[in-house]
Design a protein around this motif. Sequence first.
Motif, PDB file in Angstrom:
ATOM      1  N   ASN A 183      -0.276   1.992  14.944  1.00 37.23           N
ATOM      2  CA  ASN A 183      -0.030   1.239  13.710  1.00 37.23           C
ATOM      3  C   ASN A 183      -0.340   2.032  12.451  1.00 37.23           C
ATOM      4  N   GLU A 184      -1.098   3.124  12.579  1.00 41.46           N
ATOM      5  CA  GLU A 184      -1.373   3.959  11.408  1.00 41.46           C
ATOM      6  C   GLU A 184      -0.150   4.754  10.984  1.00 41.46           C
ATOM      7  N   ALA A 185       0.933   4.624  11.709  1.00 39.89           N
ATOM      8  CA  ALA A 185       2.189   5.266  11.309  1.00 39.89           C
ATOM      9  C   ALA A 185       3.084   4.317  10.528  1.00 39.89           C
ATOM     10  N   ILE A 186       2.583   3.097  10.231  1.00 41.20           N
ATOM     11  CA  ILE A 186       3.357   2.091   9.491  1.00 41.20           C
ATOM     12  C   ILE A 186       2.739   1.915   8.112  1.00 41.20           C
ATOM     13  N   PHE A 187       3.559   2.051   7.079  1.00 42.76           N
ATOM     14  CA  PHE A 187       3.097   1.814   5.716  1.00 42.76           C
ATOM     15  C   PHE A 187       3.721   0.532   5.186  1.00 42.76           C
ATOM     16  N   GLY A 188       2.876  -0.435   4.836  1.00 38.98           N
ATOM     17  CA  GLY A 188       3.357  -1.677   4.238  1.00 38.98           C
ATOM     18  C   GLY A 188       3.251  -1.585   2.733  1.00 38.98           C
ATOM     19  N   GLY A 189       4.266  -1.004   2.107  1.00 43.29           N
ATOM     20  CA  GLY A 189       4.225  -0.760   0.666  1.00 43.29           C
ATOM     21  C   GLY A 189       4.160  -2.046  -0.123  1.00 43.29           C
ATOM     22  N   SER A 190       5.304  -2.589  -0.398  1.00 41.00           N
ATOM     23  CA  SER A 190       5.391  -3.921  -0.971  1.00 41.00           C
ATOM     24  C   SER A 190       4.555  -4.100  -2.222  1.00 41.00           C
ATOM     25  N   TYR A 191       4.527  -3.079  -3.055  1.00 34.50           N
ATOM     26  CA  TYR A 191       3.864  -3.222  -4.339  1.00 34.50           C
ATOM     27  C   TYR A 191       4.869  -3.763  -5.336  1.00 34.50           C
ATOM     28  N   GLY A 192       4.555  -4.858  -5.957  1.00 33.45           N
ATOM     29  CA  GLY A 192       5.482  -5.416  -6.941  1.00 33.45           C
ATOM     30  C   GLY A 192       5.158  -6.865  -7.211  1.00 33.45           C
ATOM     31  N   TRP A 193       5.829  -7.424  -8.191  1.00 35.60           N
ATOM     32  CA  TRP A 193       5.524  -8.789  -8.618  1.00 35.60           C
ATOM     33  C   TRP A 193       6.276  -9.832  -7.801  1.00 35.60           C
ATOM     34  N   SER A 201      -2.360   0.515   4.168  1.00 36.58           N
ATOM     35  CA  SER A 201      -2.232  -0.270   2.944  1.00 36.58           C
ATOM     36  C   SER A 201      -2.483   0.596   1.716  1.00 36.58           C
ATOM     37  N   HIS A 202      -2.389  -0.028   0.551  1.00 36.08           N
ATOM     38  CA  HIS A 202      -2.721   0.665  -0.685  1.00 36.08           C
ATOM     39  C   HIS A 202      -3.812  -0.112  -1.410  1.00 36.08           C
ATOM     40  N   VAL A 203      -4.491   0.562  -2.322  1.00 32.14           N
ATOM     41  CA  VAL A 203      -5.471  -0.090  -3.182  1.00 32.14           C
ATOM     42  C   VAL A 203      -5.073   0.119  -4.644  1.00 32.14           C
ATOM     43  N   ASP A 204      -5.524  -0.797  -5.490  1.00 34.19           N
ATOM     44  CA  ASP A 204      -5.278  -0.758  -6.934  1.00 34.19           C
ATOM     45  C   ASP A 204      -3.795  -0.955  -7.253  1.00 34.19           C
ATOM     46  N   ASN A 205      -3.421  -0.686  -8.496  1.00 35.79           N
ATOM     47  CA  ASN A 205      -2.031  -0.870  -8.919  1.00 35.79           C
ATOM     48  C   ASN A 205      -1.663   0.171  -9.957  1.00 35.79           C
ATOM     49  N   TYR A 206      -0.362   0.324 -10.177  1.00 32.32           N
ATOM     50  CA  TYR A 206       0.107   1.303 -11.152  1.00 32.32           C
ATOM     51  C   TYR A 206      -0.336   0.936 -12.563  1.00 32.32           C
ATOM     52  N   THR A 235      -7.124   2.523   7.326  1.00 28.58           N
ATOM     53  CA  THR A 235      -6.563   3.621   6.546  1.00 28.58           C
ATOM     54  C   THR A 235      -5.807   3.080   5.343  1.00 28.58           C
ATOM     55  N   PHE A 236      -5.982   3.717   4.183  1.00 26.61           N
ATOM     56  CA  PHE A 236      -5.311   3.282   2.957  1.00 26.61           C
ATOM     57  C   PHE A 236      -5.025   4.491   2.091  1.00 26.61           C
ATOM     58  N   ILE A 237      -4.210   4.260   1.065  1.00 20.91           N
ATOM     59  CA  ILE A 237      -4.013   5.262   0.025  1.00 20.91           C
ATOM     60  C   ILE A 237      -4.148   4.588  -1.334  1.00 20.91           C
ATOM     61  N   PRO A 238      -4.547   5.314  -2.369  1.00 18.72           N
ATOM     62  CA  PRO A 238      -4.395   4.800  -3.727  1.00 18.72           C
ATOM     63  C   PRO A 238      -2.905   4.589  -3.999  1.00 18.72           C
ATOM     64  N   VAL A 239      -2.564   3.504  -4.672  1.00 14.77           N
ATOM     65  CA  VAL A 239      -1.172   3.071  -4.728  1.00 14.77           C
ATOM     66  C   VAL A 239      -0.221   4.132  -5.279  1.00 14.77           C
ATOM     67  N   VAL A 295       8.298   2.742   6.989  1.00 15.17           N
ATOM     68  CA  VAL A 295       7.911   2.116   5.728  1.00 15.17           C
ATOM     69  C   VAL A 295       8.580   0.751   5.649  1.00 15.17           C
ATOM     70  N   TYR A 296       7.795  -0.282   5.371  1.00 17.78           N
ATOM     71  CA  TYR A 296       8.352  -1.626   5.188  1.00 17.78           C
ATOM     72  C   TYR A 296       8.022  -2.079   3.769  1.00 17.78           C
TER      73      TYR A 296
END
Length: 777
Positions: free
Chosen positions: A109-119, A144-149, A388-392, A421-422
């Motif tokens: 599952n660490e090969a799946i990125f759930g982006g979905s950053y947006g309003w 996942s990601h943390v924080d926002n643009y 596992t995460f990345i800064p957005v 990437v989803y």
Amino acid sequence: MDHAKNSNSKIRTAAHWGIYEIENGTDGSLSIRGAAEDADPSPIGLHMASDALKQVRVAKPSIRKSWLEQGPGANPHMRGREPFVEVEWDVALDLLAAEFLRIRTSFGNEAIFGGSYGWASAGRFHHAQSQVHRFLNLMGGYVSHVDNYSLAAGRVILPHAVASTEILLDQHTSFDVMADNTTLFVTFGGVPVKNAQMSPGGAGRHRVIAGMKAMEKAGTRFINISPVSDNMPVESEWLAIRPNTDVALMLALAHVLEAEGLADLTFLNSHCVGYNRFRPYLLGETDGIAKTPAWAALICGIDADRIASLAREMAANRTMINVSWSLQRAVHGEQPFWMTVTLAAMLGQIGLAGGGFGIGYGALNSVGHDNVRLKFGAFPQGPNPVTTFIPVARITDMLLNPGEGFTYNGKAYSYPDIRLVYWAGGNPFHHHQDLNRLLKAWQKPETIVVNEPYWTPTAKLADIVLPITTPLERNDIASAGGEDLIVAMKKVEEPFGQSRNDFDIFEDLAGRFSIDFSEGLNEDGWLRRIYAVSRENASAKGIAMPDFDEFWETGLFDLGSEAKPVVMLEAFRMAPDANPVPTPSGRIEIFSETIDGFSLADCLGHPTWFEPPEWLGATGLTGEQLHMISDQPVRRLHSQLDASPHSRGGKVEGREPIHISPVDAQARGIADGDLVEVFNTRGRLISAAVVSEAMMPGVLRLSTGAWFDMDRDRQIERHGNPNALTLDVPASSLSQGCSAQTCLVEIRRLGDGQAVRVEAFDIPSFAFSARSGDGEY
């Protein structure tokens, strides 16, 4: 709860930019207007049902031809270049389920990125980000990601200095208190009311302009420190400042306070820690450079005498200092927020009515209002088994450099190796920087899936595109923290083509893995559960909300009667021991032992001036470079509804316009309305010039959100998207936030016949696959 056929009923819906009333005409057409409760409705949502938007809708599940014929990972360089194949839902979901099984089995599952950053949607249930993250969590987790643009650098630094952005934004001093008490309002980056058209979860009554006007009428004086002058709704003194140099100016103001005995040492000693560690830097004892007005004037371009007099005015008045979110979207973006808090602490007015600081008056509609803060229910995402995460803003780095290390908030991490990437409810080809670099990174994943109503740039660059309903095509509930109206969002039209709700798609997809996504509830059941949680939370605050059926029938619940004046950090000021701020010391930290302990070269233990890598004071500039700022647009939220008549109505020659000062335009032979090429080493784009006295010389403004339209053969962006040129490096190794506002470019008039056609709103081509003789699936 199907209201689509109530031909003469007036009902409400909500979007991030406001509440709207909708009437169904007898001919099936929809009439949309601002809600009667809102005296200043945003025009953005008036065209939500326009034919222009329907022309760019995704009609059926669509799969990129190579991916369908040859399987995952086939010809990733052809994303955005080759046709799609429209298939039936069962085909699309069977293929997607098989791909999830392959990825999880082969790579985990660490090969799946759930982006979905947006309003996405203002609705609390049909919220794409919550829907996809719930599904991925139930499937075993995702990166996942943390924080926002919007606020990443600020979100990381402020908890070290005073408190989290969530805490601070919830208790900003209200406009009514400032009207009664604030005599001087000093804002770095203006009060951009175009941003205040919206709130996540739906803006209620738009009151920022009214709040500022009330302050003006009461006698508040405004000073706007900004590269542009038209970002204030009231009369103000404009101090034109070079972009990215606000910290130097703030330090000089602080130097005057210290040198002239105007700093409030009592407050600094009782409510703060670390001023004794910051003061030697301020006076130049640690680095040999005293941060005087004369020093700052050479950096920021504001007269030294005016800097000194401003510091005295701030000390002599009840002063509110405001800082725009745009300032921290830059290299070293943590520093202006930290220094704002420090400067306010030196004035000693934090916690006093009308004094202190703000981190975004004008950033959201809710900031500065006195509405009750009610925690509304939400669609639960559940726990994520993957840590596992990345800064957005580091998605390109992640895709290009799997295994490479990075630091975030003082800890070391490494980037995962992403295969799938989803994305649902967002548009990375709007939010991200240096989109040419992202295009290269976008070829790395084997599969990219996008849930989307419209053929956005991200959808066109995907492998699997699933058509999603819009808020007008489903029922939901809108509620935003700090807003006053809770709205029943009622379905007013049938889904376009074969569009489905995210919820129904994920329930169907989860069923292929025998996973219970819905918990036995349909849309109505979930709305009732979410509302029940909200009603219980309201009751705990002494607020009596009606039962669900009554709420749904009336369509609105108004929290406005619960409003009370707010003074930020008032309790902390009155009794700091009993009401400490959530820092390690319980005090405002002008020097942070924690950050100092991280030993970061680009973020020291106290607020610091760092020279940016790109700015107008850099050595070696030829005189042709200008500083481009990329602010939020007036006619849309980010890139949402860019294809609408309202958004298109603000374009020039079909392109997002770039604002330029008369001095810079004349020097380059550019006239108002001319098509121009804007370029640097990262890319090129075509825009149209608007010559404006609101721009200081040396600065350009190109708003974000024009759908990315890259001519990959000619290597030029055709639509005026500034992120074709912006800098994709971290704000610092502390926050890893985005640095869009640190950007030098050149501009020239486009020669006759050099323009290329804008294709941003063209839908992709479609083809049948060779795998099927009859073209059916």
